[in-house]
Motif scaffolding. Structure first.
Motif: not given
Length: 153
Positions: A125-134
């Motif tokens: 299991d590999v967790p990938v942190r994601v985010k979207a920024t204005r």
């Protein structure tokens, strides 16, 4: 051995229009991502980022970027990161996504994905942190995409 995606990024990025050509090629290989017209700005082991333009085709009924369009951008960033990072002899498949919608997506967005180097060998299991920024720095969506990483058969 560097991945094909990372090698292509490194060859094209310095060229005039290279980021655009890379982004077009990425969406040619994975056509669903064309719907959000991603423009990659960084592809490297353990990190990838792209811009997702706010345009009519990805808007919802209140005039902001639709949450699923944002998730599409996050998954594209994760895919580029995974291809640039995965150890030789391994393969990856997404197995789930958990996201929180934190603010309205009222501008173009930067979608990014990030991992810790040691997670690729600790797996499966590999967790990938994601985010979207204005554009103003406000995070509108953040979460984790979980990958299943196994030996290539």
């Amino acid at each position: 051995m560097a991945s094909q995606v990372l090698g292509l990024w490194e060859r094209l990025r310095p060229l005039p229009g290279g980021e655009r050509v890379f982004s077009w090629g990425f969406t040619w290989k994975a056509p669903y991502f064309r719907s959000v017209r991603p423009r990659f700005v960084q592809v490297s082991p353990n990190y990838a980022a792209l811009t997702l333009p706010k345009r009519r085709a990805v808007l919802n009924h209140i005039g902001t970027v639709h949450a699923i369009a944002v998730c599409n951008g996050l998954e594209a960033a994760m895919g580029a990161l995974a291809e640039a990072t995965i150890p030789s002899g391994k393969r990856w498949l997404p197995k789930g996504m958990e996201v929180a919608y934190l603010a309205k997506a009222t501008s173009d967005l930067t979608c990014s994905a990030e991992t810790d180097p040691d997670t690729w060998t600790a797996g499966p299991d590999v967790p990938v942190r994601v985010k979207a920024t204005r554009d103003d720095g406000t995070v509108v969506v953040e979460g984790t995409i979980h990958l299943w990483v196994t030996e290539r058969k």
